[in-house]
Design an enzyme around this catalytic site. Structure first.
Site, PDB file in Angstrom:
ATOM      1  N   ASP A  92       0.826  -1.211   0.000  1.00 38.91           N
ATOM      2  CA  ASP A  92       0.000   0.000   0.000  1.00 38.91           C
ATOM      3  C   ASP A  92       0.857   1.256   0.000  1.00 38.91           C
ATOM      4  O   ASP A  92       2.050   1.223   0.306  1.00 38.91           O
ATOM      5  CB  ASP A  92      -0.927   0.014   1.225  1.00 38.91           C
ATOM      6  CG  ASP A  92      -0.167   0.117   2.535  1.00 38.91           C
ATOM      7  OD1 ASP A  92       0.855  -0.585   2.695  1.00 38.91           O
ATOM      8  OD2 ASP A  92      -0.568   0.920   3.402  1.00 38.91           O
ATOM      9  N   GLU A 186       0.261  -1.240   5.543  1.00 36.74           N
ATOM     10  CA  GLU A 186       1.342  -0.847   6.446  1.00 36.74           C
ATOM     11  C   GLU A 186       1.247   0.630   6.814  1.00 36.74           C
ATOM     12  O   GLU A 186       1.486   1.017   7.949  1.00 36.74           O
ATOM     13  CB  GLU A 186       2.700  -1.119   5.782  1.00 36.74           C
ATOM     14  CG  GLU A 186       3.899  -0.952   6.721  1.00 36.74           C
ATOM     15  CD  GLU A 186       4.451   0.464   6.790  1.00 36.74           C
ATOM     16  OE1 GLU A 186       5.277   0.727   7.672  1.00 36.74           O
ATOM     17  OE2 GLU A 186       4.061   1.330   5.980  1.00 36.74           O
TER      18      GLU A 186
HETATM   19 ZN   LIG Z   1       6.944   2.118   3.892  1.00 35.55          ZN
END
Ligand SMILES: [Zn+2]
Length: 419
Positions: A92, A186
């Site tokens: 992401d 993340e």
């Molecule tokens: Zn990163």
């Protein structure tokens, strides 16, 4: 400064890492903090599927894309007595800046400022971005100044898979089991949440998610969040004498008792802080939200204790339950876990040196998924990617550093077990 098309690159690996990178950043994989699901955005699936297919085509084993968009794949050991090493990156990108359409350009940096977008007058100035000075004579992949690049962390993915491709084409290189994992979400702090540590089966791992390729990160903050709810007593201000307890003012009194210099604006390196990140309220009720950070576990505990004792003191002064303090630990410094396996750091240092780099260990003033994973049983320091200025339109990646990291990863895997 000249624009260089991709086919000018020398060396097949450099072509491969660049080609991969450009394919990945063409996909918008912005995560979405407001969505509680995992993945937090449907658009991450496109990259998950692409990576699964690519890993299968490379000949990796047991490739799977799970129900939450985590991708796993493996290369079996071809020698005994070598550790199983994990390599992890995230799919992401952060949602603070538009994630698409990315218009990447490869330029040879010859010093000075870099015009990202002549039409819109967007210029990356050397005086604002000192890191540029290390890239004179190197190739940079830049944006047009209107979106992220996506180097955080697609550069890491491209390096890991280019290294895997190389090993699969060179079976003469001896290595233990290689475990590769790509996570969603993340950037919203949830990448480790559903990571299958047991199924991954690595003895230790590295996230490939940092900046400068020479930096190894294994010291991060201990982190907690704090919520201070202040219950006041509201009454007409004209007849308030000795009666009103203005929650707003009491909230400020709480804040005023915290050490004034222990704030993000006044701290660096290993210095911790209390950061007031939100406040709202009226006379009747007020709320202050903080994050508390310190590398040192003892000082971290002291910081939380200090908040508790301030709340206790003020409750004594204004009446029981006027201040409700809720402290919640978020993550801890992975250093204490990494210290149990110092060879994980030595191994990375030796690999970087073997590739002509000068490794440096720098403290992270934040957290990483690797910190969470380290406390889930998988020791996991962070390596650089050659990406800079993440989370903004000035994000760029140095192609030669991507190439160097690809080689460093190979060196990590191929080193003898004792490092
Ligand atoms: Zn990163």
């Amino acid at each position: 400064m000249e624009t260089r098309p991709a086919f000018c690159m020398k060396g097949r690996n450099m072509m491969n890492v660049l080609d991969r990178f450009l394919r990945y950043i063409a996909l918008d994989t912005t995560s979405n903090e407001a969505c509680p699901d995992c993945p937090s955005s449907q658009r991450q699936w496109a990259l998950g599927k692409l990576l699964k297919e690519e890993m299968e085509q490379l000949g990796m084993s047991d490739v799977r894309l799970d129900a939450h968009c985590y991708v796993y794949g493996f290369i079996p050991a071809n020698t005994e007595n070598a550790p199983a090493i994990g390599l992890i990156a995230h799919m992401d990108t952060v949602d603070a800046v538009p994630g698409s359409p990315v218009h990447p350009r490869v330029v040879r940096y010859m010093g000075d400022d870099v015009t990202l977008n002549a039409e819109k007058g967007i210029v990356m100035k050397e005086k604002d971005f000192a890191s540029l000075r290390r890239h004179v004579g190197k190739d940079l992949i830049i944006t047009d100044g209107t979106t992220l690049l996506g180097g955080d962390d697609k550069a890491g993915i491209a390096e890991i898979l280019t290294m895997c491709e190389y090993l699969l084409n060179h079976p003469e290189i001896r290595h233990g089991r290689i475990c590769v994992g790509f996570t969603p979400d993340e950037e919203i702090g949830r990448g480790a949440d559903l990571f299958d540590v047991a199924g991954f089966g690595a003895d230790f791992a590295y996230t490939v998610d940092g900046g400068c390729a020479e930096e190894i990160e294994y010291e991060n903050f201990n982190a907690a969040s704090a919520r201070v709810l202040v219950h006041g007593f509201s009454i007409h201000p004209g007849s308030a004498k000795n009666k009103m307890r203005n929650a707003l003012r009491l909230g400020m009194e709480f804040h005023g008792m915290l050490p004034p210099h222990e704030i993000p604006e006044c701290t660096e390196g290993y210095e911790g802080f209390y950061h007031l990140c939100a406040m709202r309220g009226e006379e009747q009720e007020a709320e202050l939200r903080y994050i508390v950070r310190d590398h040192d576990r003892q000082k971290f505990e002291q910081k939380k204790k200090r908040m508790e004792s301030i709340a206790a003191y003020l409750n004594e002064k204004y009446g029981e339950n006027t201040f409700e303090l809720t402290l919640k630990d978020s993550y801890y410094n992975m250093k204490e876990k990494v210290q149990e396996k110092p060879e994980v750091i030595t191994r990375a240092q030796n690999a970087l040196k073997a590739c002509g780099m000068a490794p440096a260990c720098v403290p992270i003033r934040g957290g990483t998924d690797g910190a969470r994973l380290s406390f889930m049983g998988l020791v996991c320091p962070n390596l650089g990617t050659g990406g800079y200025n993440g989370h903004g339109v000035f994000e760029y990646v140095c192609l030669q550093e991507m190439q160097a990291m690809t080689e460093a990863l190979r060196s990590i895997i191929a080193l003898p077990a004792e490092g």
